[in-house]
Design a protein around this motif. Structure first.
Motif, PDB file in Angstrom:
ATOM      1  N   LYS A   1       0.833  -1.206   0.000  1.00  0.00           N
ATOM      2  CA  LYS A   1       0.000   0.000   0.000  1.00  0.00           C
ATOM      3  C   LYS A   1       0.868   1.256   0.000  1.00  0.00           C
ATOM      4  O   LYS A   1       0.471   2.299  -0.506  1.00  0.00           O
ATOM      5  N   ASN A   2       2.082   1.142   0.588  1.00  0.00           N
ATOM      6  CA  ASN A   2       3.006   2.278   0.660  1.00  0.00           C
ATOM      7  C   ASN A   2       4.406   1.851   0.254  1.00  0.00           C
ATOM      8  O   ASN A   2       4.865   0.756   0.618  1.00  0.00           O
ATOM      9  N   VAL A   3       5.061   2.713  -0.515  1.00  0.00           N
ATOM     10  CA  VAL A   3       6.449   2.510  -0.926  1.00  0.00           C
ATOM     11  C   VAL A   3       7.255   3.691  -0.400  1.00  0.00           C
ATOM     12  O   VAL A   3       6.976   4.845  -0.753  1.00  0.00           O
ATOM     13  N   VAL A   4       8.230   3.402   0.454  1.00  0.00           N
ATOM     14  CA  VAL A   4       9.044   4.435   1.086  1.00  0.00           C
ATOM     15  C   VAL A   4      10.472   4.327   0.562  1.00  0.00           C
ATOM     16  O   VAL A   4      11.045   3.240   0.565  1.00  0.00           O
ATOM     17  N   MET A   5      11.022   5.448   0.103  1.00  0.00           N
ATOM     18  CA  MET A   5      12.404   5.481  -0.366  1.00  0.00           C
ATOM     19  C   MET A   5      13.236   6.269   0.640  1.00  0.00           C
ATOM     20  O   MET A   5      12.994   7.456   0.867  1.00  0.00           O
ATOM     21  N   LEU A   6      14.187   5.584   1.256  1.00  0.00           N
ATOM     22  CA  LEU A   6      15.000   6.172   2.318  1.00  0.00           C
ATOM     23  C   LEU A   6      16.308   6.709   1.747  1.00  0.00           C
ATOM     24  O   LEU A   6      16.954   6.050   0.930  1.00  0.00           O
ATOM     25  N   THR A   7      16.680   7.887   2.172  1.00  0.00           N
ATOM     26  CA  THR A   7      17.952   8.471   1.774  1.00  0.00           C
ATOM     27  C   THR A   7      18.612   9.083   2.992  1.00  0.00           C
ATOM     28  O   THR A   7      17.940   9.689   3.833  1.00  0.00           O
ATOM     29  N   ALA A   8      19.907   8.879   3.131  1.00  0.00           N
ATOM     30  CA  ALA A   8      20.663   9.544   4.193  1.00  0.00           C
ATOM     31  C   ALA A   8      21.378  10.728   3.547  1.00  0.00           C
ATOM     32  O   ALA A   8      22.491  10.593   3.042  1.00  0.00           O
ATOM     33  N   ASP A   9      20.712  11.873   3.519  1.00  0.00           N
ATOM     34  CA  ASP A   9      21.226  13.051   2.809  1.00  0.00           C
ATOM     35  C   ASP A   9      22.329  13.713   3.616  1.00  0.00           C
ATOM     36  O   ASP A   9      22.069  14.375   4.622  1.00  0.00           O
TER      37      ASP A   9
END
Length: 531
Positions: A340-348
């Motif tokens: 239902k949800n797609v989360v894209m993680l980034t360590a900026d």
């Protein structure tokens, strides 16, 4: 002990030595401790030290250039070609070397929780602790399933064997070589156990697209309402931490497939970074790492075995490997419904991206292909302490044997087909770049994610960020409003603007590598400098 001819069937290894096949965790502990492969923590975890290799040896990874796969491989720095004859020669040497060892350990395991899409894996190794690592990491067949087990892929693990770069066609004495034609993986000259895990992930990334399944470098969990969420991200971005949520069931922490019917874990265990692990913020990982059965890599302990998770003397990339069942709230069979949800993680590391932003489908495709993050110190050999900004397409470029567009198109098709909401989450820095700002509060990140996953954040009022075109929520209960807008966290607003423009330029430069393979909607969603 099992007869060598049975335990080593299909591996090419011939020996009259002792072969221990499919030992239990307790038996592997016994052998590893008697052989001096490591020691116990005060809580009963097994501590191993991997020597010079405390992360993946990216430059020493090769794919065999067999004629039947040549046109489908994404050749380059990620997938360096090895001539078939060189592989055959090296394979024969490794097989002979393993056969000459006084003791070998084998494990027969599955990769893929969905029986329709799993493969059978046989590991041959010289160390009991590496066998225990694999037993923790992959899916353990029932005892009855081991009778007549025939591997689809074999891992020949020779951590003390030194390759000859000239004779073997590799770069150094360390070599990780994968042949899709021979269905064999050679791992030589490195004790870092992550090579075992990631070699099979590469295999799954090769096999599954042709079966209509999208392989993903992501963690996944399931809410009380049965809703599945995916968390994409490279090592150190928080996949394991954020998916191990006491309020949701963990499906898996790193590798999954998205099929026509749902999501399934590739693995039967977790491989968590534990440097500076907080018992308060990450109690599930903490508890799983402080018990019998866990394998700790390069974790510092005092003479009594008390762990010091703050100590990075050996590496920033300290690791804990444990079976999924060490987490109290899991999806037992590793299979769940469509996401239902797609989360894209980034360590900026620049500290200019918002803690959360809602993505359109085109933006999701763009950020998936971009794969922006910071490589966190220690996850690869040769990285220093300071994070390095990088773009790793599909949030997993080191493990993609096929061209990134294959995976990108599959993701776009599945988002459109299954109607998932998409989010970009920055778990990196805020209030300034690395060295000036601070790491995002995990409490704030969890609050934002829970609002996204329960549907309430989708109903919030949004503003559009002028630099990156991202939709940022204006407010959320429990999170200070200034945290939501990264510019407001910087004392020097002009410095923020300069830094944001610098990152925009990097996004623009990276987009050139895949701009020709995407549609007009993705091109329109691309980050670009203001005219």
């Amino acid at each position: 002990m099992t007869a060598p001819t049975t335990a080593l069937a299909g591996t090419g290894v011939v020996t009259s030595s002792t072969v221990h096949a499919n030992l239990t965790a307790a038996s592997l502990y016994d052998h590893a401790l008697r052989r001096g492969e490591g020691r116990l923590s005060a809580d009963g975890a097994f501590i191993a030290v991997t020597g010079v290799h405390t992360g993946r040896s990216v430059q020493d990874k090769f794919v065999v250039d067999d004629p039947e796969v040549h046109d489908k491989i994404w050749w380059g720095k990620i997938n360096q070609p090895m001539a078939p004859e060189k592989f055959r020669g090296l394979s024969a040497k490794v097989q002979a070397w393993l056969g000459a060892r006084p003791v070998l350990f084998t494990q027969d395991l599955y990769a893929g929780a969905d029986p329709a899409h799993r493969i059978r894996v046989r590991l041959v190794t010289t160390n009991a602790w590496h066998a225990l690592f694999a037993r923790n990491m992959f899916i353990r067949p029932e005892r009855a399933e081991l009778d007549g087990f025939v591997p689809d892929f074999t891992i020949l693990h020779a951590p003390e064997y030194e390759a000859d770069p000239v004779a073997d066609g590799c770069r150094s004495s360390t070599c990780i070589a994968l042949s899709f034609a021979a269905k064999t993986i050679l791992i030589a000259g490195t004790s870092y156990a992550g090579e075992i895990k990631k070699s099979i992930f590469t295999v799954m990334n090769w096999l599954l697209p042709e079966r209509g399944v999208l392989p993903m470098h992501c963690s996944a969990n399931r809410g009380k309402a049965g809703d599945t969420a995916l968390f994409f991200g490279l090592s150190g971005t928080g996949k394991t931490t954020l998916s191990s949520d006491p309020e949701r069931q963990l499906i898996g922490d790193d590798e999954h497939g998205w099929s026509q019917t749902g999501v399934f874990n590739f693995e039967g265990g977790c491989y968590a970074k534990v440097i500076r692990l907080s018992r308060e913020a990450e109690p599930q990982i903490w508890d799983a790492s402080h018990r019998f059965g866990a394998v700790l890599e390069n974790v510092v302990a005092d003479p009594l075995g008390n762990l010091d998770l703050e100590d990075a003397a050996l590496t920033e990339n300290t690791r804990s490997c444990y079976p999924l069942e060490f987490i109290p709230n899991i999806v037992p069979d590793g299979v769940a419904g469509l996401p239902k949800n797609v989360v894209m993680l980034t360590a900026d590391a620049f500290g200019v991206l918002p803690p959360i932003a809602k993505l359109s489908p085109a933006q999701a495709m763009y950020h998936f292909l971009s794969g922006y993050t910071a490589r966190v110190a220690g996850t690869e050999k040769g990285l220093g302490r300071e994070p390095q900004a990088t773009f790793s397409t599909c949030f997993g470029a080191p493990f993609l044997p096929r061209h990134p567009e294959v995976y990108g198109r599959m993701l776009a098709e599945r988002i459109a087909r299954d109607g998932a909401d998409c989010w970009l989450v920055n778990t990196g820095w805020t209030g300034g770049a690395f060295g000036t700002g601070k790491r995002m509060s995990i409490q704030h990140t969890r609050a934002l994610l829970r609002a996204a996953l329960d549907g309430s954040l989708a109903k919030a009022e949004y503003v559009t960020d002028p630099f990156f075109g991202l939709a940022i929520p204006k407010s959320l209960p429990g999170v200070p409003a200034e945290v939501l807008n990264p510019r407001e966290t910087w004392a020097d607003k002009a410095a923020y603007d300069r830094t944001a423009k610098e990152l925009v330029a990097r996004f623009e430069k990276n987009f050139e590598s895949f701009a020709g393979a995407v549609g007009d909607d993705v091109k329109a969603a691309a980050i670009r400098a203001a005219a």
